[in-house]
Design a protein around this motif. Structure first.
Motif, PDB file in Angstrom:
ATOM      1  N   ASP A  15      -0.611  -8.577   3.559  1.00 16.67           N
ATOM      2  CA  ASP A  15      -1.637  -7.550   3.752  1.00 16.67           C
ATOM      3  C   ASP A  15      -1.012  -6.230   4.160  1.00 16.67           C
ATOM      4  O   ASP A  15      -1.462  -5.163   3.742  1.00 16.67           O
ATOM      5  N   ALA A  16       0.053  -6.289   4.965  1.00 16.35           N
ATOM      6  CA  ALA A  16       0.739  -5.061   5.383  1.00 16.35           C
ATOM      7  C   ALA A  16       1.356  -4.341   4.182  1.00 16.35           C
ATOM      8  O   ALA A  16       1.287  -3.111   4.085  1.00 16.35           O
ATOM      9  N   SER A  17       1.937  -5.083   3.231  1.00 14.91           N
ATOM     10  CA  SER A  17       2.518  -4.470   2.026  1.00 14.91           C
ATOM     11  C   SER A  17       1.442  -3.834   1.164  1.00 14.91           C
ATOM     12  O   SER A  17       1.624  -2.734   0.642  1.00 14.91           O
ATOM     13  N   LYS A  18       0.321  -4.518   1.019  1.00 13.76           N
ATOM     14  CA  LYS A  18      -0.792  -3.965   0.245  1.00 13.76           C
ATOM     15  C   LYS A  18      -1.292  -2.665   0.872  1.00 13.76           C
ATOM     16  O   LYS A  18      -1.469  -1.651   0.176  1.00 13.76           O
ATOM     17  N   ARG A  19      -1.506  -2.696   2.185  1.00 15.80           N
ATOM     18  CA  ARG A  19      -1.988  -1.491   2.875  1.00 15.80           C
ATOM     19  C   ARG A  19      -0.981  -0.350   2.738  1.00 15.80           C
ATOM     20  O   ARG A  19      -1.357   0.808   2.541  1.00 15.80           O
ATOM     21  N   ALA A  20       0.299  -0.670   2.821  1.00 16.46           N
ATOM     22  CA  ALA A  20       1.338   0.364   2.734  1.00 16.46           C
ATOM     23  C   ALA A  20       1.356   1.024   1.353  1.00 16.46           C
ATOM     24  O   ALA A  20       1.460   2.250   1.258  1.00 16.46           O
ATOM     25  N   LEU A  21       1.246   0.231   0.281  1.00 14.04           N
ATOM     26  CA  LEU A  21       1.242   0.818  -1.061  1.00 14.04           C
ATOM     27  C   LEU A  21       0.009   1.690  -1.265  1.00 14.04           C
ATOM     28  O   LEU A  21       0.105   2.814  -1.769  1.00 14.04           O
ATOM     29  N   VAL A  22      -1.156   1.202  -0.865  1.00 13.95           N
ATOM     30  CA  VAL A  22      -2.388   1.988  -1.013  1.00 13.95           C
ATOM     31  C   VAL A  22      -2.289   3.285  -0.217  1.00 13.95           C
ATOM     32  O   VAL A  22      -2.610   4.370  -0.725  1.00 13.95           O
ATOM     33  N   ALA A  23      -1.828   3.217   1.024  1.00 17.70           N
ATOM     34  CA  ALA A  23      -1.695   4.420   1.852  1.00 17.70           C
ATOM     35  C   ALA A  23      -0.693   5.392   1.247  1.00 17.70           C
ATOM     36  O   ALA A  23      -0.932   6.605   1.218  1.00 17.70           O
ATOM     37  N   TYR A  24       0.421   4.867   0.742  1.00 17.98           N
ATOM     38  CA  TYR A  24       1.439   5.705   0.098  1.00 17.98           C
ATOM     39  C   TYR A  24       0.839   6.486  -1.073  1.00 17.98           C
ATOM     40  O   TYR A  24       1.027   7.696  -1.189  1.00 17.98           O
ATOM     41  N   LEU A  25       0.103   5.793  -1.921  1.00 17.14           N
ATOM     42  CA  LEU A  25      -0.490   6.460  -3.075  1.00 17.14           C
ATOM     43  C   LEU A  25      -1.596   7.431  -2.665  1.00 17.14           C
ATOM     44  O   LEU A  25      -1.660   8.555  -3.165  1.00 17.14           O
ATOM     45  N   LYS A  26      -2.461   7.002  -1.782  1.00 15.41           N
ATOM     46  CA  LYS A  26      -3.601   7.852  -1.395  1.00 15.41           C
ATOM     47  C   LYS A  26      -3.167   9.114  -0.672  1.00 15.41           C
ATOM     48  O   LYS A  26      -3.906  10.093  -0.643  1.00 15.41           O
ATOM     49  N   THR A  27      -1.965   9.123  -0.100  1.00 17.60           N
ATOM     50  CA  THR A  27      -1.478  10.315   0.593  1.00 17.60           C
ATOM     51  C   THR A  27      -0.468  11.103  -0.236  1.00 17.60           C
ATOM     52  O   THR A  27       0.247  11.946   0.304  1.00 17.60           O
ATOM     53  N   GLY A  28      -0.393  10.829  -1.550  1.00 20.86           N
ATOM     54  CA  GLY A  28       0.422  11.664  -2.426  1.00 20.86           C
ATOM     55  C   GLY A  28       1.645  11.011  -3.035  1.00 20.86           C
ATOM     56  O   GLY A  28       2.399  11.676  -3.732  1.00 20.86           O
ATOM     57  N   GLY A  29       1.838   9.714  -2.818  1.00 23.47           N
ATOM     58  CA  GLY A  29       2.979   9.027  -3.416  1.00 23.47           C
ATOM     59  C   GLY A  29       2.781   8.809  -4.906  1.00 23.47           C
ATOM     60  O   GLY A  29       1.689   8.973  -5.442  1.00 23.47           O
ATOM     61  N   GLY A  30       3.846   8.436  -5.588  1.00 19.13           N
ATOM     62  CA  GLY A  30       3.793   8.204  -7.024  1.00 19.13           C
ATOM     63  C   GLY A  30       4.200   6.784  -7.386  1.00 19.13           C
ATOM     64  O   GLY A  30       4.999   6.162  -6.689  1.00 19.13           O
ATOM     65  N   LEU A  31       3.639   6.294  -8.477  1.00 15.04           N
ATOM     66  CA  LEU A  31       3.950   4.963  -8.979  1.00 15.04           C
ATOM     67  C   LEU A  31       4.086   5.018 -10.485  1.00 15.04           C
ATOM     68  O   LEU A  31       3.243   5.590 -11.171  1.00 15.04           O
ATOM     69  N   ALA A  32       5.150   4.432 -10.999  1.00 16.38           N
ATOM     70  CA  ALA A  32       5.327   4.249 -12.442  1.00 16.38           C
ATOM     71  C   ALA A  32       5.346   2.748 -12.692  1.00 16.38           C
ATOM     72  O   ALA A  32       6.176   2.027 -12.146  1.00 16.38           O
ATOM     73  N   SER A  33       4.413   2.289 -13.517  1.00 16.02           N
ATOM     74  CA  SER A  33       4.279   0.874 -13.842  1.00 16.02           C
ATOM     75  C   SER A  33       4.787   0.650 -15.267  1.00 16.02           C
ATOM     76  O   SER A  33       4.359   1.341 -16.192  1.00 16.02           O
ATOM     77  N   VAL A  34       5.690  -0.332 -15.418  1.00 14.74           N
ATOM     78  CA  VAL A  34       6.333  -0.582 -16.704  1.00 14.74           C
ATOM     79  C   VAL A  34       5.932  -1.954 -17.241  1.00 14.74           C
ATOM     80  O   VAL A  34       5.985  -2.959 -16.521  1.00 14.74           O
ATOM     81  N   HIS A  35       5.540  -1.992 -18.500  1.00 18.16           N
ATOM     82  CA  HIS A  35       5.271  -3.188 -19.284  1.00 18.16           C
ATOM     83  C   HIS A  35       4.366  -4.174 -18.546  1.00 18.16           C
ATOM     84  O   HIS A  35       3.261  -3.825 -18.168  1.00 18.16           O
ATOM     85  N   PHE A  36       4.820  -5.379 -18.314  1.00 21.35           N
ATOM     86  CA  PHE A  36       3.963  -6.450 -17.802  1.00 21.35           C
ATOM     87  C   PHE A  36       3.650  -6.331 -16.309  1.00 21.35           C
ATOM     88  O   PHE A  36       2.957  -7.172 -15.750  1.00 21.35           O
ATOM     89  N   ALA A  37       4.122  -5.266 -15.663  1.00 20.80           N
ATOM     90  CA  ALA A  37       3.697  -5.033 -14.279  1.00 20.80           C
ATOM     91  C   ALA A  37       2.185  -4.850 -14.228  1.00 20.80           C
ATOM     92  O   ALA A  37       1.576  -5.045 -13.188  1.00 20.80           O
ATOM     93  N   ASN A  38       1.582  -4.516 -15.369  1.00 21.31           N
ATOM     94  CA  ASN A  38       0.124  -4.393 -15.390  1.00 21.31           C
ATOM     95  C   ASN A  38      -0.562  -5.753 -15.275  1.00 21.31           C
ATOM     96  O   ASN A  38      -1.765  -5.822 -15.048  1.00 21.31           O
ATOM     97  N   GLY A  39       0.176  -6.843 -15.370  1.00 22.33           N
ATOM     98  CA  GLY A  39      -0.400  -8.176 -15.246  1.00 22.33           C
ATOM     99  C   GLY A  39      -0.214  -8.786 -13.877  1.00 22.33           C
ATOM    100  O   GLY A  39      -0.676  -9.897 -13.625  1.00 22.33           O
ATOM    101  N   ALA A  40       0.461  -8.075 -12.976  1.00 21.24           N
ATOM    102  CA  ALA A  40       0.749  -8.630 -11.648  1.00 21.24           C
ATOM    103  C   ALA A  40      -0.512  -8.765 -10.807  1.00 21.24           C
ATOM    104  O   ALA A  40      -1.491  -8.042 -11.009  1.00 21.24           O
ATOM    105  N   PHE A  41      -0.466  -9.705  -9.884  1.00 18.80           N
ATOM    106  CA  PHE A  41      -1.507  -9.895  -8.861  1.00 18.80           C
ATOM    107  C   PHE A  41      -2.893 -10.085  -9.468  1.00 18.80           C
ATOM    108  O   PHE A  41      -3.883  -9.560  -8.981  1.00 18.80           O
ATOM    109  N   HIS A  42      -2.943 -10.828 -10.563  1.00 18.10           N
ATOM    110  CA  HIS A  42      -4.189 -11.073 -11.290  1.00 18.10           C
ATOM    111  C   HIS A  42      -4.505 -12.560 -11.269  1.00 18.10           C
ATOM    112  O   HIS A  42      -3.610 -13.392 -11.470  1.00 18.10           O
ATOM    113  N   PRO A  43      -5.767 -12.930 -11.075  1.00 16.85           N
ATOM    114  CA  PRO A  43      -6.106 -14.352 -10.972  1.00 16.85           C
ATOM    115  C   PRO A  43      -5.916 -15.144 -12.264  1.00 16.85           C
ATOM    116  O   PRO A  43      -5.853 -16.363 -12.222  1.00 16.85           O
ATOM    117  N   SER A  44      -5.791 -14.471 -13.409  1.00 16.16           N
ATOM    118  CA  SER A  44      -5.635 -15.199 -14.670  1.00 16.16           C
ATOM    119  C   SER A  44      -4.184 -15.580 -14.961  1.00 16.16           C
ATOM    120  O   SER A  44      -3.922 -16.298 -15.917  1.00 16.16           O
TER     121      SER A  44
END
Length: 173
Positions: A15-44
């Motif tokens: 939960d701490a890692s999730k909160r940290a990534l969300v806070a990082y992005l919401k306060t101006g951080g950047g994220l580049a997602s490559v290929h199958f990273a779009n499938g991560a953390f998905h129930p399927s």
């Protein structure tokens, strides 16, 4: 830069890692997602277990979904091979001046998500016979997210244009 998918790995992020990534992005951080990273953390995901993270799907906007809601097709891809990628925005700094280029990769289709995107790259799928979006960029809070579905193997980056789009996308984010 995120090039990770928890395929067959049911350990969730803390939960701490999730909160940290969300806070990082919401306060101006950047994220580049490559290929199958779009499938991560998905129930399927096969054997993903408790790793489901709905907010990740809001961050990423288009995700690989093996088990979509009734009436929607499952995500898929053309066979690994060469196809023509077309820039769809001449004004965006990630694709300005980029000409159509061939790439050897998997062409993803039926990516799941309802948040708006403006495709920056697209290619015609041999399977769907449609122009499928392959890259886009948008804001998340005060942050920026660039996503490319290209990048299955090192063959992708035999294309100088694919390298340049990734470089610009990371810099933009």
């Amino acid at each position: 830069v995120l090039n990770y998918c928890n395929w067959h790995d049911g350990k969730p992020l803390s939960d701490a890692s999730k909160r940290a990534l969300v806070a990082y992005l919401k306060t101006g951080g950047g994220l580049a997602s490559v290929h199958f990273a779009n499938g991560a953390f998905h129930p399927s995901l096969p054997r993903a277990g408790a790793s489901d993270w709905p907010e990740y799907r809001r961050i990423i906007r288009r995700v690989w979904n093996h088990a979509p809601p009734k009436g929607k097709p499952a995500s898929g891809h053309d066979p690994f091979g060469t196809f023509l990628v077309r820039p769809t925005s001449a004004r965006h700094p990630i694709t300005a001046g980029i000409r159509p280029f061939e790439v050897t990769d998997e062409l993803y289709f039926h990516q799941d998500g309802d948040e708006p995107i403006e495709p920056l790259l697209a290619a015609e799928s041999k399977v769907t016979k449609k122009l499928e979006p392959l890259a886009w960029a948008y804001g998340y809070g005060a942050g920026r997210v660039f996503q490319t579905l290209l990048g299955h193997s090192e063959k992708t980056y035999d294309s100088p244009q694919a390298c340049e789009v990734l470089r610009r996308g990371v810099r933009w984010a």
